[in-house]
Each structure stands twice: as structure tokens, then as C-alpha cells.
Design an enzyme around this catalytic site. Structure first.
Site, mmCIF file in Angstrom:
data_model
loop_
_atom_site.group_PDB
_atom_site.id
_atom_site.type_symbol
_atom_site.label_atom_id
_atom_site.label_comp_id
_atom_site.label_asym_id
_atom_site.label_seq_id
_atom_site.Cartn_x
_atom_site.Cartn_y
_atom_site.Cartn_z
ATOM 1 N N HIS A 156 73.312 -50.542 -26.581
ATOM 2 C CA HIS A 156 71.842 -50.268 -27.130
ATOM 3 C C HIS A 156 71.795 -51.315 -28.275
ATOM 4 O O HIS A 156 72.424 -52.040 -28.688
ATOM 5 C CB HIS A 156 72.185 -48.694 -27.856
ATOM 6 N N CYS A 172 80.385 -47.869 -29.223
ATOM 7 C CA CYS A 172 79.239 -48.328 -28.598
ATOM 8 C C CYS A 172 79.045 -50.036 -28.527
ATOM 9 O O CYS A 172 79.702 -50.433 -29.370
ATOM 10 C CB CYS A 172 77.899 -47.643 -29.092
#
Length: 196
Positions: A156, A172
Site C-alpha cells: 500500500h 505491510c
């Protein structure tokens, strides 16, 4: 003294150790909403080592595959013709890093963020954030599933671009917002993702 584009390219080639085997990848076109939100996110200098380039493919994987090299803090999107696009990323610190093979199960633009239960336990002060410039997921998110189940890990954007190149996330893979938009435009749902 301002340097010309060819001089800068030669300097970067030397800095990156890439010789003549790289080329810059232009920024993608963005919507008015993207431009508005991106203007509200802090900006940061880009270390040339973590800038976006098309290079000779170092992964050996099939075209369309995403490969994340966590130790190098690099993400590669494999292209046909033994080429790849290399993006600088932030990764999980050692306590929260994840490795394995997954697939992109879903894609979202300016997604909302809802911290997982285990993160809320560790940090009771965290709370859900609506999609937009304040969301830690940034401009785009690719949701990673393994064997049909959500891994809870994402590739992301970020609202902390100054941390690209560091091991600072809870697992992440973070990218500069313009980079994640560029990748998002290339990657279909179902794409293979390898995190090493």
C-alpha cells in the site's frame, strides 16, 4: 549549477551501480481526487536507490509477478523481455516481518484503514481511519491472500514517505503514493506476490 537530464542519469547510473541497464519510469496520470489528496500528504526527498526504475529483471520470475526483497527494501514488478520495474519500499521490522507467496485478492483506491485486533492490543491508541490523505494505507492498496485466506498484509501507499527504505511497518509493504498508483495500474487481481 543545474545539471542536465543526461548528466543526472549518468550520475544516478554510477550511484546505483546499474550502468546502462536502467531507465526512469514516468509518473502515472492521476485523477483530480488523487492530485488533491496527494497534495495533502507530506513530501520527502527520494534517495535515488529507492526511486522507480525499469531495470534488467533480477528475480527470474514470470512476467506479472511481484517480488519483494525485504532485506534490500525493493519491490520488483516483472515485465516481459527479462525486464522489471523496481520500486523502493518500507517493510516490516524484524518482529513483524512476513515472507511467503500470496496473490492479490483485491485492490482499492484511497482505502480506509481498520487496524487488526492484535495491533489494537499492542497499541490501544490506534483507531480506524477513513480513506484519504490521513489513512496510513495511502493512495492504493493491494490485499494479499494466501490459500484463499486474508493474510492481513498489504502492499500500500503511505502518509510517511520519509520512511521508504526502512524496516518500520507492522509487516505491510509501504510504497510512495505515486509508486503504488503506478503499480496498481499494472497489477491485476490474481497476480502472484512473492515476499522474500
Amino acid at each position: 549549477m543545474r545539471k542536465s537530464a543526461p548528466v543526472l542519469a549518468m550520475m544516478l547510473a554510477g550511484t546505483l551501480g546499474l550502468g546502462g541497464c536502467f531507465s526512469a519510469v514516468p509518473d502515472p496520470k492521476v485523477s483530480e481526487l488523487d492530485a488533491k489528496y496527494m497534495a495533502m500528504v507530506p513530501q520527502a526527498e527520494i534517495d535515488p536507490h529507492f526511486a522507480r526504475y525499469q531495470i534488467d529483471d533480477p528475480t527470474g520470475e514470470a512476467p506479472g509477478t511481484i517480488v519483494v526483497e525485504t532485506k534490500q527494501r525493493q519491490l520488483y514488478y516483472v515485465l516481459p523481455g527479462k525486464k522489471a520495474i523496481r520500486y523502493g519500499v518500507s517493510v516490516g521490522d524484524e518482529a513483524f516481518g512476513w515472507t511467503g507467496t500470496a496473490e492479490v485478492a483485491r485492490k482499492a483506491e484511497w482505502p480506509a484503514w481498520n487496524p487488526p485486533a492484535e495491533m489494537k492490543k499492542r497499541w490501544p491508541h490506534v483507531h480506524a481511519v477513513e480513506g484519504g490523505p490521513n489513512s496510513p494505507l495511502g493512495a492504493r492498496a493491494l490485499y494479499l491472500h494466501q490459500n484463499g485466506k486474508d493474510t492481513l498484509y498489504r502492499i500500500h501507499g503511505t502518509n510517511e514517505p520519509e520512511k521508504i527504505g526502512q524496516a518500520v511497518s507492522s509487516g505491510c509493504i509501504r510504497m510512495r503514493n505515486m509508486d503504488v498508483v503506478e503499480l496498481y495500474n499494472r497489477v491485476p487481481v490474481g497476480a502472484k506476490v512473492i515476499v522474500r
